[in-house]
Structure formats: C-alpha cells, structure tokens
Design a protein around this motif. Structure first.
Motif, short mmCIF file in Angstrom:
data_model
loop_
_atom_site.label_atom_id
_atom_site.label_comp_id
_atom_site.label_asym_id
_atom_site.label_seq_id
_atom_site.Cartn_x
_atom_site.Cartn_y
_atom_site.Cartn_z
N GLN A 53 0.81 -1.23 0.00
CA GLN A 53 0.00 0.00 0.00
C GLN A 53 0.84 1.28 0.00
OE1 GLN A 53 -2.36 -1.07 3.52
NE2 GLN A 53 -4.14 -1.28 2.18
N MET A 54 2.12 1.16 -0.27
CA MET A 54 3.03 2.30 -0.24
C MET A 54 4.00 2.23 -1.40
SD MET A 54 5.67 3.28 2.83
CE MET A 54 6.80 4.66 2.72
N LEU A 68 13.32 14.30 -6.56
CA LEU A 68 12.24 14.64 -5.64
C LEU A 68 11.43 13.38 -5.38
CD1 LEU A 68 11.50 17.37 -4.39
CD2 LEU A 68 9.73 17.62 -6.11
N THR A 69 11.36 12.96 -4.12
CA THR A 69 10.72 11.69 -3.77
C THR A 69 9.28 11.90 -3.32
OG1 THR A 69 12.84 10.72 -3.12
CG2 THR A 69 10.85 9.63 -2.31
N LEU A 70 8.37 11.24 -3.99
CA LEU A 70 6.95 11.28 -3.65
C LEU A 70 6.56 9.98 -2.96
CD1 LEU A 70 4.32 13.04 -4.11
CD2 LEU A 70 3.85 11.49 -6.01
N ILE A 71 5.93 10.10 -1.78
CA ILE A 71 5.38 8.95 -1.06
C ILE A 71 3.91 8.84 -1.44
CG2 ILE A 71 5.12 7.85 1.19
CD1 ILE A 71 8.04 8.71 0.41
N VAL A 72 3.50 7.69 -1.93
CA VAL A 72 2.10 7.48 -2.33
C VAL A 72 1.51 6.36 -1.49
CG1 VAL A 72 0.51 7.03 -4.22
CG2 VAL A 72 2.68 8.19 -4.68
N LEU A 73 0.35 6.63 -0.88
CA LEU A 73 -0.36 5.66 -0.05
C LEU A 73 -1.71 5.36 -0.69
CD1 LEU A 73 0.29 7.24 3.48
CD2 LEU A 73 1.66 5.51 2.29
N SER A 74 -1.96 4.09 -0.97
CA SER A 74 -3.20 3.68 -1.63
C SER A 74 -3.76 2.43 -0.95
CB SER A 74 -2.93 3.40 -3.11
OG SER A 74 -4.07 2.86 -3.74
N ARG A 75 -4.93 2.58 -0.37
CA ARG A 75 -5.54 1.45 0.34
C ARG A 75 -5.80 0.27 -0.60
NH1 ARG A 75 -7.98 1.03 5.18
NH2 ARG A 75 -9.40 -0.70 5.49
N ASP A 76 -6.20 0.57 -1.84
CA ASP A 76 -6.53 -0.49 -2.80
C ASP A 76 -5.32 -0.97 -3.59
OD1 ASP A 76 -9.12 -0.33 -1.97
OD2 ASP A 76 -9.79 0.94 -3.62
N LYS A 89 -11.72 8.28 -7.29
CA LYS A 89 -11.10 8.52 -5.99
C LYS A 89 -10.44 9.90 -6.00
CE LYS A 89 -10.19 3.63 -5.05
NZ LYS A 89 -11.17 3.49 -3.97
N ARG A 90 -10.34 10.47 -4.82
CA ARG A 90 -9.69 11.79 -4.70
C ARG A 90 -8.20 11.60 -4.48
NH1 ARG A 90 -14.00 12.00 -5.93
NH2 ARG A 90 -12.76 12.16 -7.84
N ILE A 91 -7.45 12.65 -4.80
CA ILE A 91 -6.01 12.66 -4.54
C ILE A 91 -5.67 13.88 -3.71
CG2 ILE A 91 -3.71 12.84 -5.56
CD1 ILE A 91 -4.74 11.16 -7.90
N LEU A 92 -5.01 13.66 -2.58
CA LEU A 92 -4.55 14.72 -1.69
C LEU A 92 -3.03 14.79 -1.81
CD1 LEU A 92 -4.73 16.73 0.73
CD2 LEU A 92 -4.65 14.72 2.23
N LEU A 93 -2.51 15.99 -2.11
CA LEU A 93 -1.06 16.19 -2.23
C LEU A 93 -0.58 17.05 -1.07
CD1 LEU A 93 1.66 15.98 -3.73
CD2 LEU A 93 0.95 17.99 -5.07
N LEU A 122 -5.75 3.81 6.26
CA LEU A 122 -5.76 4.51 4.98
C LEU A 122 -7.20 4.71 4.52
CD1 LEU A 122 -2.85 2.81 2.98
CD2 LEU A 122 -2.89 5.09 4.00
N PRO A 123 -7.54 5.91 4.03
CA PRO A 123 -8.93 6.17 3.60
C PRO A 123 -9.28 5.36 2.36
CG PRO A 123 -7.50 8.00 3.01
CD PRO A 123 -6.67 7.09 3.87
N LYS A 124 -10.55 5.04 2.25
CA LYS A 124 -11.03 4.20 1.16
C LYS A 124 -11.06 4.94 -0.17
CE LYS A 124 -15.17 1.56 -0.16
NZ LYS A 124 -15.60 2.40 -1.31
N ASP A 125 -11.42 6.21 -0.15
CA ASP A 125 -11.67 6.95 -1.39
C ASP A 125 -10.65 8.06 -1.65
OD1 ASP A 125 -14.13 5.56 -2.08
OD2 ASP A 125 -14.97 6.58 -0.33
N VAL A 126 -9.55 8.04 -0.92
CA VAL A 126 -8.54 9.09 -1.07
C VAL A 126 -7.16 8.45 -1.17
CG1 VAL A 126 -7.53 11.19 -0.12
CG2 VAL A 126 -9.94 10.68 0.30
N VAL A 127 -6.43 8.78 -2.21
CA VAL A 127 -5.03 8.39 -2.33
C VAL A 127 -4.19 9.58 -1.85
CG1 VAL A 127 -3.17 7.82 -3.95
CG2 VAL A 127 -5.43 6.77 -4.19
N ILE A 128 -3.25 9.28 -0.95
CA ILE A 128 -2.46 10.34 -0.31
C ILE A 128 -1.06 10.37 -0.93
CG2 ILE A 128 -1.53 11.22 1.87
CD1 ILE A 128 -3.77 9.53 3.24
#
Length: 581
Positions: A53-54, A68-76, A89-93, A122-128
C-alpha cells in the motif's frame, strides 16, 4: 531453549517497534528534525514493511542533483493516477520542507505515514501523496539560520542551492525543484493541496495559523465549499484537539491588535499556483516561538483532519472540481491582480499577549516585547475581502512564437494543450505595445519584477512561422494560460522578465545621414510635419533639441522597427480557420 527463543522474539519485536520510530520521536526531548538521509532511509525501511500500500516514486532532479521523492499511499494498492481517477477517488497532495528551517511537516508526515499503514487507517476513497522533502538543497545546508525560532536543535536553510526561495518560484520555475513539482501536480492532478510551514512575526497564544486560497481569488464554486464547509471543519477540529487556530497574518502589518489582513497568495506561491489548476489549497503556519514538539503534533493533527474530511466529502469534492474545470473552460473575463478592500472589514476573536516596551540592553532605546504573563482575549479587525484591480477578456486563442522556448516548455509541463502552425501564416490579430511599466532597482528572486504595466492594444497583421504555437482558451487550465500571458498580471511571464528582450531597440540612425532623409520625409508627408510642429509647441525640450526632433521623425517613419516594445504573443480575437499540424 523456549525461554531463549521467546526472549529473542520479544527483543526483535522491540527492535522493530524502535525502528519504526522517527528520528524526531527517538530524540529524548523531541527537539530534533530528520536530515535528508534519515528521511529517505526511514521511508525506504517503512516501504519494506508495507510494500503493498506504499510506493516511493522519484521525479526529476532538484538543483542539488537529487530526485524529488513522492510517497504514495493507496488502500486499494493502485498506483496508476489515471486508473485512480477512473475509480472516482480523490487525490490529496502534501508538500513538506519547502523552507527547510520550517521542518514540522517533514517529521509529522513520517509519523502520519507510519500510523496510517500500521493502524490500517488509509482512507477508502482518497489516495495520499506526500513530497517527503521538497527543498533538499536547503535541507543539506544544515545549521541555525532562523535565529528567532524555538528549535529544533538544527535545521536546513531557507534558500536552495541557487539561493532561491522556492515558495516564490512556482510560476517562473527557475529551479529544477519547481519543474519536478509541476510534473507531480500534472501527473497526479490532486483535488486538494497542503503546504506545511512555520510562521514568524508577532507572539500570540496559538500554535498554528492557517492560510487558505484567498476566497475572492479562488474559483467561485470551490470558494463557496471551502468557506462554508471545509475550512470551518478544519478550525472546529483543531480547536477540539486542543490546537485552536486563527487565520495567518496577525501582526504582519503592525501589532496583532491592529488586525489581520488575509494573505494574498499570488501564483508565485505554492497555493496561488495550485489555484490556477483549480485545486483547493492550504498552508499551515505553526508559530516559531512554540515548542517544536507541539508544532509537529499540530501539523500531524491538521493533516489527519484534512484526510478525514477529504474522505467524508470525496464524492462532492470530485464533483466540485469537475464543475470548476468546466466553468473555467468557459469563463470569459479573468482577474489579473487584486488589492485588499479596506472598507469591507469583519471581526475575529484573538488570543494574544500584551505588547509592551522596555529599555533595550543593546541600544538603550525602547524595544518591543510580548508579556506572556499577560494573556488576553479580544475582538480585532479581520480584512478578508479583496477587490480586482486588473482584468482581461480572454481571446479565442493566443499565438506564441516558438522562439520563446521557456514559455512553451512551461506550458507543456503544466498540461496546456497546444497546436502548431503547419505553414508560415500571416494572421490578423491583436498585439500589445508596452506603453509603460515600473521596475525596481534591486532584484527579487533573481528577477527585476515589472509592475504597473500599461498597454496599447493594436489590431494588425503579423507573420508567424510553421511550428509556432496556438493555444486555444477553452481549457480547464485557462487561469494559468491567461494569468501568465497577459502582461499586466501580477505574476505574468512579462512581469518575471521572460520577454525583456523586446524592450530594447536593435536599430538606430546616423545623425548626419538621417538629416537629409528626415527632411525629405517631412516634405513628402505634411501630416508628419504637422505632428512634429504640434509636438514642439507642447514640449519646449523637444523644440530646443535637434537630436530629439530627428528621433521624433525616425520613430514616426517607415524605418522605425515595428517590433520595438511589441509584446510577441498575439491575441486571436476571432475564430479563424488555421492550418495546424
């Protein structure tokens, strides 16, 4: 043997738990912020524990040569931005460490990522998406440069490797950091953006203040939601958690008692730039004089609450973003500059400390100090309304000569759709002549910013060449297009000196040769002679200068270069059929 294995197992569990503590948490008094190497190593180790999930994704390079390192968290466990959007799904940056001397977001995000994964939250409908550390350059330059700040023990420097303030660089994108950031923004297309900071200025009781996209500058459909729903939720939640907030700006224009003026984040700033992409944006500003651990925990909580409401309103936020994109695509008139409306004043409850004066031990004169033994709560003025001071009606399309490569590159980077002329073409369109502008004596972020630009629009026929770019203004990114290409815009490309070469003449005349040519011109053109005589009668200096009169004739002759002071981007005002590649 069983006891030995049991003890070893407990030891390993203890070591694993210890390994998941951030450098901030491991430090005895929590007055420590992680170095760049520690940040990256921590996320890499965390990724080994939670590989499903990461993701750690590197973008471009920064000015110091590191990605530049981006950390992405996705429940699915889905990490394809296009597929995420298809799944509605929404994306929060979230951005951290743009000013490395303001590092709370760096450490708070490390804890937040771990807890979301470890606690299965981790939220269901938001990728962080979190930028682990934006100004890597400044973070490597570790020291004690923010002398007025209460911890941590050491931290990075505000400027990057080129000594640029990266929170003034988004629209001009001089740094490779900004270019990598824009790639992240246009790849992931977040609906909400957060940039974590630390404030300076007056002393008061709050640990955190907040900047949101100024409501009168924000796309109206988004401003209505943030003003009535999202922002009030964040204020209520933080107060409930013990970290009551107020808007940023207390004491920015004097003592806090004088009131707060809401911050106008133009496109040079992260949130102003994000607003051009129709993204809801916030900046947290924890207070420099509060203990570092409190600042970190306040930032941690704010991010948690932002995630929570993003999940709660995920469907609505998606619908609002889509409507905002549609409205901006069809919008006719665009604001280019704003000023605070001093007549529209509101009030706000403010919790401060009594400001007083005493004798300075340095100068022997009066000095300001805030007495923390004398807290107060009072009502102060709050100016949160801005009025537009400059606008422009969009043309059907802009035509940009391919010679202006940086403009073309930035438009591509920002996802602007462009087409190219297939053949050399003479077009009837509107061109601006720069009539006047002001420029400061000293540079600002490597540029001499133009302001108070006055334009003379002229309808004319201009030759463009095969490969020159046509940008139609029917796009969701219209705000970015218009605000950068209209010269009178506060953060336009003209303001940032992208087109300064048109401000200089390239040809001139020899006085003794042009004397005879000018005399013939006046004989053949009675209107020109009349124009000169009228000008001389009004201007004694012109009448008394032979050189000035020659120049007057030259400027009004066919020999004078038509491109001098002519802004090179054309405005196509009618829907003309073009032969495009």
């Amino acid at each position: 043997m069983k006891k030995t294995l049991s003890a070893l197992f407990i030891c390993l569990i203890s070591l694993s738990a210890r390994a998941q503590l951030t450098p901030f948490e491991q430090h005895q008094d929590h007055n420590y912020t992680a170095t760049y190497a520690e940040v990256i190593a921590y996320y890499q180790n965390l990724n080994k524990l939670y590989p499903q999930q990461m993701r750690l994704i590197n973008y471009g390079t920064t000015d110091v040569g590191k990605p530049l390192t981006l950390i992405v968290l996705s429940r699915d466990k889905i990490f394809d931005p296009a597929l995420i959007k298809k799944q509605n799904k929404r994306i929060l940056l979230i951005n951290n460490g743009i000013h490395p001397g303001e590092p709370e977001g760096i450490d708070a995000s490390m804890m937040l990522v771990r807890d979301l994964l470890k606690k299965d939250q981790l939220p269901k409908d938001v990728v962080i998406c979190l930028i682990a550390l934006y100004n890597i350059d400044g973070n490597l330059n570790r020291g004690l440069s923010r002398v007025s700040q209460n911890g941590p023990l050491a931290y990075g420097f505000r400027g990057n490797y080129r000594n640029l303030d990266l929170n003034r660089d988004f629209i001009k994108a001089d740094s490779r950091n900004a270019q990598a950031f824009t790639q992240i923004l246009t790849t992931w297309k977040p609906e909400i953006f957060l940039d974590n900071h630390t404030s300076d200025g007056a002393d008061y009781q709050y640990v955190m203040t907040l900047i949101e996209t100024q409501k009168d500058k924000q796309t109206p459909i988004l401003a209505n939601y943030t003003a009535k729903t999202l922002t009030p939720y964040l204020y209520r939640s933080m107060k409930w958690a013990g970290f009551e907030m107020i808007p940023y700006g207390a004491g920015e224009e004097g003592l806090p008692d004088s009131g707060i003026v809401s911050f106008l984040e133009t496109p040079r700033f992260a949130t102003g730039f994000a607003a051009q992409h129709n993204i809801i944006s916030y900046i947290t500003e924890t207070h420099m004089l509060k203990e570092f651990d409190k600042r970190v925990y306040a930032t941690y909580l704010f991010m948690q609450f932002l995630i929570q409401i993003n999940q709660r309103d995920a469907k609505l936020i998606g619908e609002l973003k889509q409507k905002a994109d549609e409205q901006v695509s069809q919008q006719k008139t665009f604001a280019l500059n704003w000023t605070v409306d001093r007549q529209a004043v509101d009030t706000i409850t403010f919790k401060g400390y009594k400001a007083d004066y005493k004798t300075s031990e340095v100068s022997g004169l009066n000095r300001l100090y805030y007495d923390r033994d004398k807290p107060y709560t009072k009502t102060i003025n709050f100016w949160n309304t801005y009025k537009v001071t400059a606008t422009a009606d969009k043309p059907v399309a802009y035509v940009i000569p391919q010679a202006w490569g940086k403009v073309i590159d930035l438009f591509k980077l920002n996802g602007v759709k462009m087409q190219q002329l297939a053949h050399d073409t003479t077009l009837g369109l509107q061109m601006y002549y720069i009539e006047d502008y002001k420029t400061p004596q000293k540079p600002y972020e490597g540029h001499y910013l133009h302001s108070a630009v006055k334009l003379n629009p002229v309808d004319m026929r201009v030759k463009f060449y095969a490969g020159d770019y046509v940008v139609y203004t029917n796009q969701p990114i219209n705000r970015y297009i218009v605000e950068t290409l209209e010269p009178q815009g506060v953060d336009s490309f003209f303001a940032w000196n992208f087109f300064d070469s048109v401000l200089g003449e390239k040809e001139y005349f020899s006085d003794y040769v042009f004397e005879d040519i000018a005399a013939n011109l006046l004989k053949k053109d009675p209107e020109l002679k009349k124009k000169l005589d009228e000008a001389k009668s009004k201007d004694p200096k012109l009448a008394g200068s032979a050189q000035a009169q020659l120049f007057f004739v030259y400027r009004n002759s066919p020999y004078f270069e038509k491109t001098f002071m002519r802004y090179p981007v054309g405005r196509l005002l009618t829907d003309t059929k073009l032969d495009l590649k």
